[in-house]
Scaffold this motif. Structure first.
Motif, short mmCIF file in Angstrom:
data_model
loop_
_atom_site.label_atom_id
_atom_site.label_comp_id
_atom_site.label_asym_id
_atom_site.label_seq_id
_atom_site.Cartn_x
_atom_site.Cartn_y
_atom_site.Cartn_z
N HIS A 7 6.12 55.22 8.68
CA HIS A 7 7.02 54.12 8.31
C HIS A 7 6.49 52.85 9.00
CE1 HIS A 7 9.44 57.83 8.23
NE2 HIS A 7 10.11 57.28 7.25
N PRO A 8 5.54 52.16 8.39
CA PRO A 8 4.91 51.04 9.10
C PRO A 8 5.80 49.80 9.17
CG PRO A 8 4.04 51.20 6.88
CD PRO A 8 4.94 52.39 7.07
N PHE A 9 5.66 49.08 10.26
CA PHE A 9 6.36 47.81 10.45
C PHE A 9 5.44 46.65 10.08
CE2 PHE A 9 9.04 49.94 13.87
CZ PHE A 9 10.21 49.88 13.12
N ASP A 10 6.03 45.61 9.54
CA ASP A 10 5.41 44.30 9.45
C ASP A 10 5.95 43.53 10.66
OD1 ASP A 10 4.86 41.61 9.03
OD2 ASP A 10 5.16 41.72 6.86
N LEU A 11 5.17 43.44 11.70
CA LEU A 11 5.66 42.87 12.95
C LEU A 11 6.07 41.41 12.82
CD1 LEU A 11 3.18 44.42 15.57
CD2 LEU A 11 5.48 45.19 14.95
N ASP A 12 5.58 40.75 11.76
CA ASP A 12 5.95 39.35 11.54
C ASP A 12 7.26 39.21 10.77
OD1 ASP A 12 3.65 38.39 12.84
OD2 ASP A 12 2.46 38.63 11.00
N GLY A 13 7.81 40.33 10.33
CA GLY A 13 9.07 40.28 9.59
C GLY A 13 8.93 39.67 8.21
N GLY A 14 7.79 39.93 7.55
CA GLY A 14 7.53 39.30 6.26
C GLY A 14 7.69 40.20 5.05
N ALA A 15 8.37 41.34 5.20
CA ALA A 15 8.55 42.24 4.06
C ALA A 15 9.38 41.59 2.96
CB ALA A 15 9.21 43.54 4.52
N ASN A 16 8.98 41.79 1.71
CA ASN A 16 9.74 41.25 0.59
C ASN A 16 11.16 41.83 0.59
OD1 ASN A 16 7.67 39.66 -0.61
ND2 ASN A 16 6.74 41.52 -1.42
N LYS A 17 12.14 40.99 0.33
CA LYS A 17 13.52 41.44 0.40
C LYS A 17 13.81 42.56 -0.58
CE LYS A 17 15.90 37.41 2.30
NZ LYS A 17 16.98 36.42 2.09
N TYR A 18 13.22 42.51 -1.76
CA TYR A 18 13.56 43.49 -2.79
C TYR A 18 13.02 44.89 -2.49
CZ TYR A 18 8.84 42.33 -4.53
OH TYR A 18 7.49 42.12 -4.64
N GLU A 19 12.03 45.00 -1.60
CA GLU A 19 11.44 46.31 -1.31
C GLU A 19 12.44 47.25 -0.65
OE1 GLU A 19 8.02 45.48 1.03
OE2 GLU A 19 6.95 44.48 -0.59
N TRP A 20 13.42 46.68 -0.01
CA TRP A 20 14.41 47.46 0.74
C TRP A 20 15.14 48.47 -0.13
CZ3 TRP A 20 18.86 45.38 -1.42
CH2 TRP A 20 20.09 45.88 -0.98
N ILE A 21 15.32 48.16 -1.42
CA ILE A 21 16.08 49.05 -2.29
C ILE A 21 15.36 50.38 -2.48
CG2 ILE A 21 15.10 48.36 -4.51
CD1 ILE A 21 18.85 48.90 -3.71
N ASN A 22 14.05 50.44 -2.26
CA ASN A 22 13.27 51.66 -2.43
C ASN A 22 13.24 52.55 -1.18
OD1 ASN A 22 12.33 51.30 -5.16
ND2 ASN A 22 11.01 49.68 -4.40
N CYS A 23 13.93 52.14 -0.14
CA CYS A 23 13.93 52.91 1.11
C CYS A 23 14.79 54.16 0.95
CB CYS A 23 14.47 52.04 2.25
SG CYS A 23 14.66 52.93 3.81
N TYR A 24 14.21 55.32 1.18
CA TYR A 24 14.97 56.56 1.01
C TYR A 24 16.04 56.73 2.09
CZ TYR A 24 11.98 58.76 4.64
OH TYR A 24 11.33 59.07 5.80
N GLN A 25 15.94 55.98 3.18
CA GLN A 25 16.93 56.09 4.24
C GLN A 25 18.15 55.21 4.01
OE1 GLN A 25 13.92 55.20 7.24
NE2 GLN A 25 14.31 57.17 8.21
N LEU A 26 18.01 54.21 3.15
CA LEU A 26 19.10 53.29 2.86
C LEU A 26 20.33 54.04 2.35
CD1 LEU A 26 20.41 50.53 2.22
CD2 LEU A 26 19.16 50.56 0.06
N ASN A 27 21.45 53.81 2.99
CA ASN A 27 22.73 54.41 2.61
C ASN A 27 22.68 55.95 2.64
OD1 ASN A 27 25.41 54.19 1.96
ND2 ASN A 27 25.11 53.36 -0.09
N GLU A 28 21.76 56.50 3.39
CA GLU A 28 21.63 57.95 3.53
C GLU A 28 21.58 58.38 5.00
OE1 GLU A 28 21.70 60.07 1.07
OE2 GLU A 28 21.38 58.80 -0.69
N SER A 29 20.70 57.74 5.77
CA SER A 29 20.48 58.14 7.17
C SER A 29 21.28 57.24 8.10
CB SER A 29 18.99 58.07 7.50
OG SER A 29 18.25 58.90 6.64
N ILE A 30 22.58 57.34 8.02
CA ILE A 30 23.48 56.49 8.82
C ILE A 30 23.58 57.06 10.24
CG2 ILE A 30 25.74 55.41 8.91
CD1 ILE A 30 24.10 54.86 6.34
N VAL A 31 23.43 56.19 11.22
CA VAL A 31 23.38 56.62 12.63
C VAL A 31 24.59 56.08 13.39
CG1 VAL A 31 22.08 56.54 14.79
CG2 VAL A 31 20.86 56.72 12.60
#
Length: 437
Positions: A332-356
């Motif tokens: 699960h690589p990081f973009d240390l500059d915080g430049g990930a495209n906003k829309y990519e987040w919807i493809n995260c398999y942990q989103l709304n699944e791996s709640i801590v």
């Protein structure tokens, strides 16, 4: 003469290549937009399409094309008549893209024939043909119809979870007795840390108050949770406040036999008494996993599944155990500059699944909950913001929790979701290159 024929042959070969590509593209377009009468249905949402790879839950290429389409037009509309359109609208809003209106019927008072107008069709394939044709009759020329997988994944991720679909995980120990590369809990980087039992009871009691003592699944994990000597007490406390919820203990199984004599009590007996199942993750170790399963089953504990990530889960029987493949881990690589495209987040398999749940707060994924371990190890400063968690003691009801978990948080800017990749398991080097682009 020979040169002339060679030139003709070359041109013919090039032409054949172009024609093949065109035919392939036409076939894709026909399959995507056409809908035969035999496929038409009154249902607005068909069964979930099969996700592409394990490490994403949507269609990354289609999501990118969708946002490229949205950037071309001054006016942008969504056409759709059910919750699919509503959740697509919510998704654009989370990504900071302005949608001028949601169109639910045609003809519309809005002039859709202008060159600067784009319309996104939020309809599944079996209804898309009629929807697109209806838009064309209004003079609309700029139309994009997302794939079924994109529509399904977007709605699935943006939809707040009802209590029976809410799965929450808790680290009973941050550290681990293994050293796995790419661990997204950063357990191999963590200093020894066990959750305080009084803190846990405070938090689990509050969670029960908000959810009426019932959610889908509570996952007790780590790190390696069996490194917490009081784990039997945690099991009993969990069942006390959640009498009907499925409780699963995740472990590598190495310490399971010894857990009969733990300081805080016999874990296996507590699991039996409290109806807690065991879920094992298999690693390429010398441990006799069949013996681990046997030990648990002697207490009447249900060993529901043996998890091996990309291979999925198999039942804990001798035939299935013999078919397990080598352990696969996901980077699960990081973009240390915080430049990930906003829309990519919807493809995260942990989103709304791996709640801590940790220290009175709910986080939408383990990366945000445990980033302090990563920052301390590597001297980085991947910052958490107030919108990266919700305080369960400030939340008024369960709806606030479920709504929060279906949102993009500021921390998502660091996650290069489109660059996640599976790898055969091996030990960690504990270097930062395991976690960056």
């Amino acid at each position: 003469m020979t040169k002339s024929f060679e030139g003709m042959n070359m041109r013919n070969q090039n032409l054949k290549t172009v024609v093949k590509k065109c035919l392939k593209r036409i076939k894709l377009l026909v399959n995507r937009f056409n809908s035969t009468s035999s496929n038409e249905s009154s249902s607005s949402q068909p069964p979930a399409p099969k996700p592409i790879p394990y490490i994403v839950t949507g269609d990354p290429t289609d999501i990118q094309l969708l946002f490229e389409f949205s950037e071309r037009y001054e006016k942008l509309y969504i056409f759709g008549t059910d919750e699919t359109a509503q959740y697509l609208l919510k998704f654009f809003d989370e990504c900071g893209v302005r949608i001028d209106a949601l169109i639910t019927r045609l003809p519309s008072e809005i002039n859709l024939s202008k060159k600067n107008v784009g319309v996104i069709v939020a309809c599944y394939e079996h209804n898309a043909y009629n929807a697109v044709n209806s838009l064309k009759k209004t003079g609309c020329k700029n139309i994009y119809r997302p794939s079924d997988l994109t529509l399904w994944a977007t709605a699935n991720k943006m939809r707040p979870r009802p209590r029976e679909r809410m799965w929450i995980e808790i680290n009973l120990a941050d550290h681990c007795n293994l050293n796995c590369q790419f661990c997204d809990h950063y357990s191999q980087l963590s200093k020894p840390y066990c959750l305080d039992i009084s803190t846990y009871e405070r938090d689990i009691k509050r969670l029960a108050e908000l959810s009426n003592g019932h959610i889908g699944i509570l996952k007790l994990q780590g790190g390696e949770p069996l490194l917490n000597p009081d784990i039997a007490k945690f099991v009993r406390i969990t069942r006390k406040y959640f009498p009907k919820t499925k409780i699963k203990l995740f472990s590598n199984g190495i310490l399971l036999k010894k857990s009969e004599t733990f300081e805080g009590g016999n874990l296996l007996q507590a699991m039996k008494d409290c109806d807690v199942s065991l879920r094992l993750t298999i690693y390429p170790l010398t441990i006799d996993i069949a013996e681990v399963v046997k030990t648990a089953q002697q207490y009447g504990i249900q060993v529901e599944e043996i998890t091996n990530y990309l291979q999925g889960a198999v039942k804990a029987d001798s035939d299935s155990l013999s078919k397990l493949e080598a352990k696969v881990s996901v980077k699960h690589p990081f973009d240390l500059d915080g430049g990930a495209n906003k829309y990519e987040w919807i493809n995260c398999y942990q989103l709304n699944e791996s709640i801590v749940l940790r220290d009175g707060k709910l986080y939408t994924c383990p990366q945000t909950a445990y980033i302090h371990i990563f920052n301390e190890k590597f001297g980085t400063n991947l910052e958490l913001s107030d919108d990266d968690y919700i305080d369960i003691f400030e939340a008024k009801n369960y709806s606030e929790l479920s709504e929060f978990c279906a949102k993009r948080t500021s921390f998502c800017r660091y996650c290069a979701v489109h660059k996640r990749s599976p790898h055969q398991w091996k030990t960690s080097t504990r270097r930062i290159d395991e976690y960056i682009l």
